[in-house]
Design an enzyme around this catalytic site. Structure first.
Site, PDB file in Angstrom:
ATOM      1  N   SER A 190       0.812  -1.223   0.000  1.00 39.69           N
ATOM      2  CA  SER A 190       0.000   0.000   0.000  1.00 39.69           C
ATOM      3  C   SER A 190       0.838   1.263   0.000  1.00 39.69           C
ATOM      4  O   SER A 190       0.477   2.255  -0.647  1.00 39.69           O
ATOM      5  CB  SER A 190      -0.938  -0.003   1.213  1.00 39.69           C
ATOM      6  OG  SER A 190      -1.766  -1.135   1.207  1.00 39.69           O
ATOM      7  N   HIS A 237       0.921   4.357   4.620  1.00 37.56           N
ATOM      8  CA  HIS A 237       0.241   5.030   3.513  1.00 37.56           C
ATOM      9  C   HIS A 237       0.730   6.469   3.363  1.00 37.56           C
ATOM     10  O   HIS A 237       1.046   6.922   2.259  1.00 37.56           O
ATOM     11  CB  HIS A 237      -1.268   5.035   3.752  1.00 37.56           C
ATOM     12  CG  HIS A 237      -1.880   3.672   3.715  1.00 37.56           C
ATOM     13  ND1 HIS A 237      -3.207   3.432   4.029  1.00 37.56           N
ATOM     14  CD2 HIS A 237      -1.354   2.460   3.401  1.00 37.56           C
ATOM     15  CE1 HIS A 237      -3.461   2.143   3.911  1.00 37.56           C
ATOM     16  NE2 HIS A 237      -2.355   1.530   3.530  1.00 37.56           N
TER      17      HIS A 237
END
Length: 291
Positions: A190, A237
């Site tokens: 991610s 992230h």
């Protein structure tokens, strides 16, 4: 085979089987190859070589899938290679939370314990099918996103720049975990994908694309970062997003001409050095009070 046809470039005799048609007359194989090398290769708007197939994206997806198969065959792979800033490995083979000091018979594990490879290997691992909130969907969603964003970024940047962007974004996500949540384990692509998302926005803006759809995509990406914070590593992230955006800015706004590649490469090296320094400083901070 004897021939009376001469190469129009080097004036040597060439056999009928080897001759290649040219704009005027024929050329030998050697001259055709030499001419191909002398032709300037077409470049993308950001200096990379134009690529027809997303080979790097396909290879990255393949590596993620292979790593996932390794997890299924040997679950201990997750504990051994997932991103972890610092933890304790016990003599019983268990893994424990770092409390600020070592216990007899225990050892420090994670990046602070010298396992620097976790900064990248964690970005190629995903949740096992029956664990976490997403399970099998974790790798499915990430690989679908990588395929969608990666093909665009690879076509715009060329393979080398694209690969550097991806790996630095993955590294940036892991370093953010190291700085903000060193005791938490993290895994998944991610961070790198958020970096690709940031790059997609930066490159589209530099190219003068219609930003309405791109802005909507970026809004969804940021919304997902906030919504998923409760069940995913928002630190990874965010780190990937910031790192990917910084690298993309260097790619997009490097001066055109002979210095562009050097400036872009220098920016990547500078980002890498910064991430390494931050990791070293945090590691020393975490282990400074260990006994």
């Amino acid at each position: 085979m004897e021939s009376y046809v001469r190469c129009t470039r080097c004036d040597r005799f060439i056999c009928p089987d080897c001759m290649r048609e040219a704009a005027v007359g024929h050329q030998c194989v050697e001259c055709v190859q030499e001419g191909a090398r002398s032709i300037r290769q077409p470049r993308t708007a950001f200096g990379g070589r134009i690529t027809a197939k997303p080979l790097v994206t396909s290879a990255l997806i393949g590596l993620n899938v292979l790593a996932y198969v390794a997890e299924l065959v040997r679950p201990a792979v997750v504990d051994r290679f997932a991103m972890l800033g610092i933890g304790l490995a016990g003599p019983d083979g268990g893994h424990y939370v770092w409390q600020g000091y070592e216990f007899p018979g225990f050892r420090i594990e994670g990046v602070a314990g010298g396992e620097w490879y976790r900064l990248l290997t964690g970005a190629f691992l995903h949740l096992p099918p029956t664990e976490g909130t997403f399970g099998l969907l974790h790798i499915i969603m990430n690989m679908a996103s990588l395929w969608s964003l990666g093909r665009v970024a690879e076509a715009q940047l060329g393979r080398a720049r694209y690969l550097a962007l991806y790996l630095l974004s993955a590294l940036g996500g892991s370093v953010a975990v190291m700085l903000l949540a060193p005791g938490d384990g993290a895994l998944g692509a991610s961070g790198a994908i958020f970096g690709l998302g940031a790059a997609y926005w930066v490159l589209a803006r530099r190219l003068g694309a219609d930003m309405r759809g791109v802005n909507r995509f970026m809004a969804y990406l940021l919304l997902w970062l906030v919504i998923s914070a409760a069940v995913t590593s928002w630190q990874g992230h965010l780190g990937g997003l910031v790192t990917g955006g910084a690298v993309a800015l260097a790619y997009a706004y490097a001066p055109r001409g002979g210095r562009r590649t050097a400036v872009q490469a220098g920016a990547c090296v500078a980002v890498l050095v910064l991430l390494v320094v931050l990791t070293v400083v945090k590691s020393q901070e975490l282990t400074g009070g260990a006994i």
